[in-house]
Design a protein around this motif. Structure first.
Motif, mmCIF file in Angstrom:
data_model
loop_
_atom_site.group_PDB
_atom_site.id
_atom_site.type_symbol
_atom_site.label_atom_id
_atom_site.label_comp_id
_atom_site.label_asym_id
_atom_site.label_seq_id
_atom_site.Cartn_x
_atom_site.Cartn_y
_atom_site.Cartn_z
ATOM 1 N N PHE A 82 7.865 -1.937 -57.813
ATOM 2 C CA PHE A 82 8.845 -1.683 -58.862
ATOM 3 C C PHE A 82 9.249 -0.210 -58.841
ATOM 4 O O PHE A 82 8.386 0.673 -58.900
ATOM 5 C CB PHE A 82 8.246 -1.997 -60.241
ATOM 6 N N ASP A 83 10.545 0.066 -58.784
ATOM 7 C CA ASP A 83 11.081 1.430 -58.895
ATOM 8 C C ASP A 83 10.341 2.437 -58.012
ATOM 9 O O ASP A 83 9.979 3.522 -58.468
ATOM 10 C CB ASP A 83 11.051 1.895 -60.358
ATOM 11 N N SER A 84 10.116 2.085 -56.771
ATOM 12 C CA SER A 84 9.370 2.941 -55.847
ATOM 13 C C SER A 84 10.199 3.239 -54.611
ATOM 14 O O SER A 84 11.146 2.516 -54.286
ATOM 15 C CB SER A 84 8.066 2.251 -55.421
ATOM 16 N N GLU A 85 9.813 4.298 -53.913
ATOM 17 C CA GLU A 85 10.448 4.643 -52.646
ATOM 18 C C GLU A 85 9.338 4.880 -51.635
ATOM 19 O O GLU A 85 8.513 5.780 -51.816
ATOM 20 C CB GLU A 85 11.309 5.895 -52.796
ATOM 21 N N SER A 86 9.303 4.030 -50.597
ATOM 22 C CA SER A 86 8.206 4.131 -49.640
ATOM 23 C C SER A 86 8.558 3.428 -48.336
ATOM 24 O O SER A 86 9.543 2.696 -48.247
ATOM 25 C CB SER A 86 6.935 3.498 -50.234
ATOM 26 N N GLU A 87 7.713 3.683 -47.335
ATOM 27 C CA GLU A 87 7.794 3.019 -46.040
ATOM 28 C C GLU A 87 6.468 2.297 -45.827
ATOM 29 O O GLU A 87 5.407 2.871 -46.071
ATOM 30 C CB GLU A 87 7.995 4.066 -44.961
ATOM 31 N N ILE A 88 6.548 1.036 -45.400
ATOM 32 C CA ILE A 88 5.338 0.245 -45.169
ATOM 33 C C ILE A 88 5.404 -0.297 -43.747
ATOM 34 O O ILE A 88 6.427 -0.853 -43.340
ATOM 35 C CB ILE A 88 5.221 -0.923 -46.164
ATOM 36 N N GLU A 89 4.311 -0.150 -43.019
ATOM 37 C CA GLU A 89 4.283 -0.582 -41.627
ATOM 38 C C GLU A 89 3.329 -1.758 -41.457
ATOM 39 O O GLU A 89 2.182 -1.717 -41.907
ATOM 40 C CB GLU A 89 3.856 0.572 -40.727
ATOM 41 N N PHE A 90 3.822 -2.806 -40.793
ATOM 42 C CA PHE A 90 3.034 -3.994 -40.490
ATOM 43 C C PHE A 90 2.983 -4.153 -38.972
ATOM 44 O O PHE A 90 4.016 -4.070 -38.307
ATOM 45 C CB PHE A 90 3.654 -5.234 -41.136
ATOM 46 N N THR A 91 1.794 -4.368 -38.432
ATOM 47 C CA THR A 91 1.603 -4.474 -36.986
ATOM 48 C C THR A 91 0.721 -5.674 -36.668
ATOM 49 O O THR A 91 0.181 -6.319 -37.566
ATOM 50 C CB THR A 91 0.933 -3.201 -36.437
ATOM 51 N N GLY A 92 0.557 -5.925 -35.389
ATOM 52 C CA GLY A 92 -0.364 -6.976 -34.950
ATOM 53 C C GLY A 92 -0.012 -8.321 -35.542
ATOM 54 O O GLY A 92 1.102 -8.798 -35.410
ATOM 55 N N PHE A 93 -0.985 -8.926 -36.224
ATOM 56 C CA PHE A 93 -0.808 -10.249 -36.818
ATOM 57 C C PHE A 93 -0.752 -10.170 -38.340
ATOM 58 O O PHE A 93 -1.096 -11.125 -39.032
ATOM 59 C CB PHE A 93 -1.937 -11.179 -36.360
ATOM 60 N N ASP A 94 -0.316 -9.046 -38.880
ATOM 61 C CA ASP A 94 -0.195 -8.889 -40.330
ATOM 62 C C ASP A 94 0.745 -9.936 -40.910
ATOM 63 O O ASP A 94 1.778 -10.265 -40.314
ATOM 64 C CB ASP A 94 0.368 -7.510 -40.694
ATOM 65 N N GLY A 102 13.693 -3.532 -59.363
ATOM 66 C CA GLY A 102 14.141 -2.296 -59.994
ATOM 67 C C GLY A 102 15.068 -1.522 -59.081
ATOM 68 O O GLY A 102 15.944 -2.082 -58.428
ATOM 69 N N LYS A 103 14.841 -0.223 -59.019
ATOM 70 C CA LYS A 103 15.653 0.656 -58.176
ATOM 71 C C LYS A 103 14.814 1.156 -57.004
ATOM 72 O O LYS A 103 14.832 2.339 -56.689
ATOM 73 C CB LYS A 103 16.199 1.818 -59.006
ATOM 74 N N SER A 104 14.096 0.264 -56.389
ATOM 75 C CA SER A 104 13.243 0.635 -55.259
ATOM 76 C C SER A 104 14.074 0.873 -54.006
ATOM 77 O O SER A 104 15.151 0.285 -53.831
ATOM 78 C CB SER A 104 12.217 -0.470 -54.974
ATOM 79 N N LYS A 105 13.543 1.712 -53.137
ATOM 80 C CA LYS A 105 14.129 1.930 -51.807
ATOM 81 C C LYS A 105 12.956 1.834 -50.836
ATOM 82 O O LYS A 105 12.145 2.747 -50.733
ATOM 83 C CB LYS A 105 14.805 3.291 -51.719
ATOM 84 N N ILE A 106 12.873 0.703 -50.139
ATOM 85 C CA ILE A 106 11.722 0.394 -49.300
ATOM 86 C C ILE A 106 12.161 0.185 -47.858
ATOM 87 O O ILE A 106 13.138 -0.511 -47.588
ATOM 88 C CB ILE A 106 11.005 -0.888 -49.816
ATOM 89 N N THR A 107 11.423 0.791 -46.943
ATOM 90 C CA THR A 107 11.610 0.552 -45.518
ATOM 91 C C THR A 107 10.391 -0.196 -45.023
ATOM 92 O O THR A 107 9.257 0.224 -45.255
ATOM 93 C CB THR A 107 11.772 1.873 -44.733
ATOM 94 N N ILE A 108 10.631 -1.315 -44.365
ATOM 95 C CA ILE A 108 9.552 -2.100 -43.778
ATOM 96 C C ILE A 108 9.700 -2.030 -42.266
ATOM 97 O O ILE A 108 10.768 -2.357 -41.721
ATOM 98 C CB ILE A 108 9.588 -3.561 -44.262
ATOM 99 N N LYS A 109 8.625 -1.591 -41.617
ATOM 100 C CA LYS A 109 8.572 -1.567 -40.162
ATOM 101 C C LYS A 109 7.631 -2.691 -39.740
ATOM 102 O O LYS A 109 6.444 -2.666 -40.065
ATOM 103 C CB LYS A 109 8.060 -0.226 -39.658
ATOM 104 N N ALA A 110 8.165 -3.670 -39.031
ATOM 105 C CA ALA A 110 7.382 -4.826 -38.603
ATOM 106 C C ALA A 110 7.375 -4.890 -37.087
ATOM 107 O O ALA A 110 8.426 -4.846 -36.443
ATOM 108 C CB ALA A 110 7.970 -6.109 -39.187
ATOM 109 N N SER A 111 6.173 -4.977 -36.509
ATOM 110 C CA SER A 111 6.051 -5.049 -35.057
ATOM 111 C C SER A 111 4.953 -6.040 -34.694
ATOM 112 O O SER A 111 4.286 -6.599 -35.564
ATOM 113 C CB SER A 111 5.753 -3.669 -34.478
ATOM 114 N N GLY A 112 4.775 -6.217 -33.387
ATOM 115 C CA GLY A 112 3.758 -7.164 -32.922
ATOM 116 C C GLY A 112 4.153 -8.583 -33.277
ATOM 117 O O GLY A 112 5.290 -8.994 -33.061
ATOM 118 N N TYR A 113 3.217 -9.314 -33.872
ATOM 119 C CA TYR A 113 3.462 -10.688 -34.298
ATOM 120 C C TYR A 113 3.441 -10.803 -35.817
ATOM 121 O O TYR A 113 3.195 -11.871 -36.366
ATOM 122 C CB TYR A 113 2.411 -11.622 -33.683
ATOM 123 N N SER A 114 3.691 -9.707 -36.503
ATOM 124 C CA SER A 114 3.644 -9.737 -37.966
ATOM 125 C C SER A 114 4.735 -10.649 -38.521
ATOM 126 O O SER A 114 5.784 -10.851 -37.908
ATOM 127 C CB SER A 114 3.766 -8.327 -38.537
#
Length: 157
Positions: A82-94, A102-114
């Motif tokens: 909620f109302d956050s600004e962040s980057e989250i990284e998912f790798t492997g089998f996540d 809200g007014k969130s600004k989120i970057t999701i980095k997904a790699s592998g088999y996530s």
């Protein structure tokens, strides 16, 4: 921790009898967060929790995957942002199911088999950076979605 304020807010939205009984039986923040994720459709339609609840219990719910006005978010199987600004990284089998509000600004980095499932609402901005065999599925009720993902436009029934 006294969670009476949360229970009053839940009750005001006329939840199902079974859900409210579960909340009333175990009023711990952990249980209430688990109930939120288990009943996220109801919670999202009711715009629950309020910003007042999020502010009042800040510092107690983050370890259960709920974040409000945060710049650092730890990946987890269930996340509510909620109302956050962040980057989250998912790798492997996540695998993760994420709610962005809200007014969130989120970057999701997904790699592998996530495999990532995101529900976006309100005025949030979601940016997806996908590589490898990762899959990202977005259910968009509002906000802006950018990047390499499958987007399904949704509306409440």
């Amino acid at each position: 921790m006294n969670t009476e304020y949360i229970l009053k807010e839940i009750k005001a939205f006329s939840p199902c009898k079974e859900g409210f009984e579960k909340a009333y039986k175990d009023t711990s923040i952990k249980n209430l967060c688990e109930l939120f994720f288990a009943n996220s459709d109801w919670a999202l339609q009711q715009n629950f929790p309020s910003k007042e609840v999020l502010e009042k219990y800040r510092g107690y719910y983050e370890k259960y995957g709920v974040y409000y006005r945060q710049s650092t978010i730890n990946k987890a199987v269930n996340l509510a942002i909620f109302d956050s600004e962040s980057e989250i990284e998912f790798t492997g089998f996540d695998v993760s199911e994420i709610i962005v509000r809200g007014k969130s600004k989120i970057t999701i980095k997904a790699s592998g088999y996530s495999k990532i499932f995101v529900t976006v609402l309100d005025d949030s901005e979601l940016n997806i950076e996908r590589s490898g065999n990762a899959e990202v599925f977005v259910y968009r009720f509002g906000g802006v979605v950018n990047g390499d993902c499958v987007v399904k436009q949704k509306v409440w029934d």
